[in-house]
Design a protein around this motif. Structure first.
Motif, PDB file in Angstrom:
ATOM      1  N   THR A  30       0.834  -1.198   0.000  1.00  0.00           N
ATOM      2  CA  THR A  30       0.000   0.000   0.000  1.00  0.00           C
ATOM      3  C   THR A  30       0.870   1.251   0.000  1.00  0.00           C
ATOM      4  O   THR A  30       0.638   2.187  -0.770  1.00  0.00           O
ATOM      5  CB  THR A  30      -0.941   0.000   1.224  1.00  0.00           C
ATOM      6  N   PHE A  31       1.881   1.262   0.846  1.00  0.00           N
ATOM      7  CA  PHE A  31       2.774   2.426   0.902  1.00  0.00           C
ATOM      8  C   PHE A  31       3.574   2.552  -0.393  1.00  0.00           C
ATOM      9  O   PHE A  31       3.735   3.658  -0.927  1.00  0.00           O
ATOM     10  CB  PHE A  31       3.710   2.327   2.109  1.00  0.00           C
ATOM     11  N   ARG A  32       4.050   1.440  -0.910  1.00  0.00           N
ATOM     12  CA  ARG A  32       4.812   1.457  -2.163  1.00  0.00           C
ATOM     13  C   ARG A  32       3.950   2.018  -3.300  1.00  0.00           C
ATOM     14  O   ARG A  32       4.422   2.824  -4.115  1.00  0.00           O
ATOM     15  CB  ARG A  32       5.291   0.046  -2.506  1.00  0.00           C
ATOM     16  N   PHE A  33       2.682   1.615  -3.362  1.00  0.00           N
ATOM     17  CA  PHE A  33       1.771   2.122  -4.385  1.00  0.00           C
ATOM     18  C   PHE A  33       1.599   3.634  -4.251  1.00  0.00           C
ATOM     19  O   PHE A  33       1.602   4.355  -5.253  1.00  0.00           O
ATOM     20  CB  PHE A  33       0.414   1.406  -4.273  1.00  0.00           C
ATOM     21  N   PHE A  34       1.453   4.118  -3.015  1.00  0.00           N
ATOM     22  CA  PHE A  34       1.323   5.560  -2.795  1.00  0.00           C
ATOM     23  C   PHE A  34       2.552   6.299  -3.323  1.00  0.00           C
ATOM     24  O   PHE A  34       2.425   7.322  -4.002  1.00  0.00           O
ATOM     25  CB  PHE A  34       1.128   5.869  -1.309  1.00  0.00           C
ATOM     26  N   VAL A  73      -5.295   9.984   1.692  1.00  0.00           N
ATOM     27  CA  VAL A  73      -6.362   9.603   2.629  1.00  0.00           C
ATOM     28  C   VAL A  73      -6.693   8.120   2.469  1.00  0.00           C
ATOM     29  O   VAL A  73      -6.817   7.391   3.463  1.00  0.00           O
ATOM     30  CB  VAL A  73      -7.612  10.486   2.415  1.00  0.00           C
ATOM     31  N   ALA A  74      -6.818   7.663   1.234  1.00  0.00           N
ATOM     32  CA  ALA A  74      -7.119   6.249   0.990  1.00  0.00           C
ATOM     33  C   ALA A  74      -5.982   5.352   1.488  1.00  0.00           C
ATOM     34  O   ALA A  74      -6.227   4.294   2.077  1.00  0.00           O
ATOM     35  CB  ALA A  74      -7.373   6.016  -0.499  1.00  0.00           C
ATOM     36  N   THR A  75      -4.753   5.776   1.279  1.00  0.00           N
ATOM     37  CA  THR A  75      -3.597   4.996   1.716  1.00  0.00           C
ATOM     38  C   THR A  75      -3.539   4.911   3.237  1.00  0.00           C
ATOM     39  O   THR A  75      -3.313   3.832   3.792  1.00  0.00           O
ATOM     40  CB  THR A  75      -2.296   5.620   1.165  1.00  0.00           C
ATOM     41  N   ILE A  76      -3.749   6.027   3.901  1.00  0.00           N
ATOM     42  CA  ILE A  76      -3.722   6.027   5.371  1.00  0.00           C
ATOM     43  C   ILE A  76      -4.839   5.142   5.919  1.00  0.00           C
ATOM     44  O   ILE A  76      -4.616   4.356   6.850  1.00  0.00           O
ATOM     45  CB  ILE A  76      -3.809   7.464   5.911  1.00  0.00           C
ATOM     46  N   ASN A  81      -6.308   0.240   8.703  1.00  0.00           N
ATOM     47  CA  ASN A  81      -7.118  -0.970   8.677  1.00  0.00           C
ATOM     48  C   ASN A  81      -6.227  -2.217   8.774  1.00  0.00           C
ATOM     49  O   ASN A  81      -6.491  -3.115   9.581  1.00  0.00           O
ATOM     50  CB  ASN A  81      -7.962  -1.013   7.405  1.00  0.00           C
ATOM     51  N   CYS A  82      -5.190  -2.281   7.965  1.00  0.00           N
ATOM     52  CA  CYS A  82      -4.289  -3.431   7.986  1.00  0.00           C
ATOM     53  C   CYS A  82      -3.578  -3.556   9.329  1.00  0.00           C
ATOM     54  O   CYS A  82      -3.375  -4.668   9.832  1.00  0.00           O
ATOM     55  CB  CYS A  82      -3.255  -3.326   6.864  1.00  0.00           C
ATOM     56  N   LEU A  83      -3.208  -2.429   9.905  1.00  0.00           N
ATOM     57  CA  LEU A  83      -2.508  -2.459  11.183  1.00  0.00           C
ATOM     58  C   LEU A  83      -3.390  -3.059  12.279  1.00  0.00           C
ATOM     59  O   LEU A  83      -2.938  -3.908  13.058  1.00  0.00           O
ATOM     60  CB  LEU A  83      -2.043  -1.053  11.571  1.00  0.00           C
ATOM     61  N   PHE A  84      -4.646  -2.652  12.331  1.00  0.00           N
ATOM     62  CA  PHE A  84      -5.537  -3.197  13.351  1.00  0.00           C
ATOM     63  C   PHE A  84      -5.855  -4.672  13.101  1.00  0.00           C
ATOM     64  O   PHE A  84      -5.960  -5.461  14.040  1.00  0.00           O
ATOM     65  CB  PHE A  84      -6.817  -2.369  13.461  1.00  0.00           C
ATOM     66  N   ARG A  85      -5.992  -5.040  11.853  1.00  0.00           N
ATOM     67  CA  ARG A  85      -6.230  -6.455  11.547  1.00  0.00           C
ATOM     68  C   ARG A  85      -4.989  -7.283  11.855  1.00  0.00           C
ATOM     69  O   ARG A  85      -5.091  -8.404  12.365  1.00  0.00           O
ATOM     70  CB  ARG A  85      -6.663  -6.595  10.094  1.00  0.00           C
ATOM     71  N   TRP A  86      -3.817  -6.761  11.553  1.00  0.00           N
ATOM     72  CA  TRP A  86      -2.567  -7.434  11.898  1.00  0.00           C
ATOM     73  C   TRP A  86      -2.496  -7.646  13.413  1.00  0.00           C
ATOM     74  O   TRP A  86      -2.140  -8.721  13.881  1.00  0.00           O
ATOM     75  CB  TRP A  86      -1.379  -6.587  11.419  1.00  0.00           C
ATOM     76  N   TYR A  87      -2.853  -6.608  14.169  1.00  0.00           N
ATOM     77  CA  TYR A  87      -2.821  -6.705  15.630  1.00  0.00           C
ATOM     78  C   TYR A  87      -3.786  -7.786  16.123  1.00  0.00           C
ATOM     79  O   TYR A  87      -3.453  -8.541  17.042  1.00  0.00           O
ATOM     80  CB  TYR A  87      -3.174  -5.345  16.245  1.00  0.00           C
ATOM     81  N   LEU A 113       3.456   3.865  11.663  1.00  0.00           N
ATOM     82  CA  LEU A 113       3.241   5.256  12.058  1.00  0.00           C
ATOM     83  C   LEU A 113       4.134   6.182  11.238  1.00  0.00           C
ATOM     84  O   LEU A 113       3.686   7.229  10.770  1.00  0.00           O
ATOM     85  CB  LEU A 113       3.514   5.436  13.554  1.00  0.00           C
ATOM     86  N   ILE A 114       5.363   5.790  11.014  1.00  0.00           N
ATOM     87  CA  ILE A 114       6.270   6.594  10.183  1.00  0.00           C
ATOM     88  C   ILE A 114       5.731   6.672   8.756  1.00  0.00           C
ATOM     89  O   ILE A 114       5.705   7.745   8.152  1.00  0.00           O
ATOM     90  CB  ILE A 114       7.701   6.016  10.221  1.00  0.00           C
ATOM     91  N   ARG A 115       5.266   5.548   8.225  1.00  0.00           N
ATOM     92  CA  ARG A 115       4.706   5.549   6.871  1.00  0.00           C
ATOM     93  C   ARG A 115       3.464   6.428   6.784  1.00  0.00           C
ATOM     94  O   ARG A 115       3.268   7.147   5.809  1.00  0.00           O
ATOM     95  CB  ARG A 115       4.362   4.127   6.441  1.00  0.00           C
ATOM     96  N   ILE A 116       2.623   6.368   7.801  1.00  0.00           N
ATOM     97  CA  ILE A 116       1.419   7.195   7.820  1.00  0.00           C
ATOM     98  C   ILE A 116       1.785   8.675   7.890  1.00  0.00           C
ATOM     99  O   ILE A 116       1.203   9.507   7.180  1.00  0.00           O
ATOM    100  CB  ILE A 116       0.494   6.775   8.988  1.00  0.00           C
TER     101      ILE A 116
END
Length: 131
Positions: A30-34, A73-76, A81-87, A113-116
């Motif tokens: 997701t970050f790479r795409f952004f 906004v879509a990337t964040i 979402n992925c972070l909470f599901r990962w958790y 957090l750094i990526r966001i």
């Protein structure tokens, strides 16, 4: 439930671990795409500005100003979402294997957090300076 449909604890653990890997990869993708799309939009913006008849396509320059913030906004949203599901999967992994490290949102979260923050900074900067 029939015996042939039951999932063994080992199969369940493998599934949880594969989902952990999948969400980590999804956050990176997701970050790479952004980064890729933002770079392309900025490059296109610069190219349009350098054209001798750039006044004819001024409306495209205004649209470019909004593309990166919308993408940000879509990337964040996707990364959160992925972070909470990962958790959630990390908690499941710890339940299945108590010897696994206890789940901590900061274990993976500090990278996300750094990526966001980078995504938000680029989105705001693009909105302010792409004119």
């Amino acid at each position: 439930m029939p015996a042939e449909m039951r999932v063994t604890p080992l199969e369940h653990y493998k599934r949880v671990c594969s989902m952990l890997d999948a969400f980590m990869k999804r956050m990176e993708d997701t970050f790479r795409f952004f980064v890729q799309v933002s770079t392309a939009v900025i490059g296109g913006f610069i190219w349009l500005k350098m054209q001798p008849d750039s006044a004819k396509v001024a409306y495209l320059l205004e649209i470019a100003r909004y593309i990166i913030p919308a993408l940000g906004v879509a990337t964040i949203a996707e990364m959160v979402n992925c972070l909470f599901r990962w958790y959630g999967y990390r908690k499941a992994e710890h339940r299945l294997n108590p010897r696994a490290p206890a789940p901590s949102i900061w274990m993976m979260g500090h990278v996300e957090l750094i990526r966001i923050l980078v995504t938000a900074t680029v989105a705001v900067a693009a909105y302010r300076w792409l004119r």
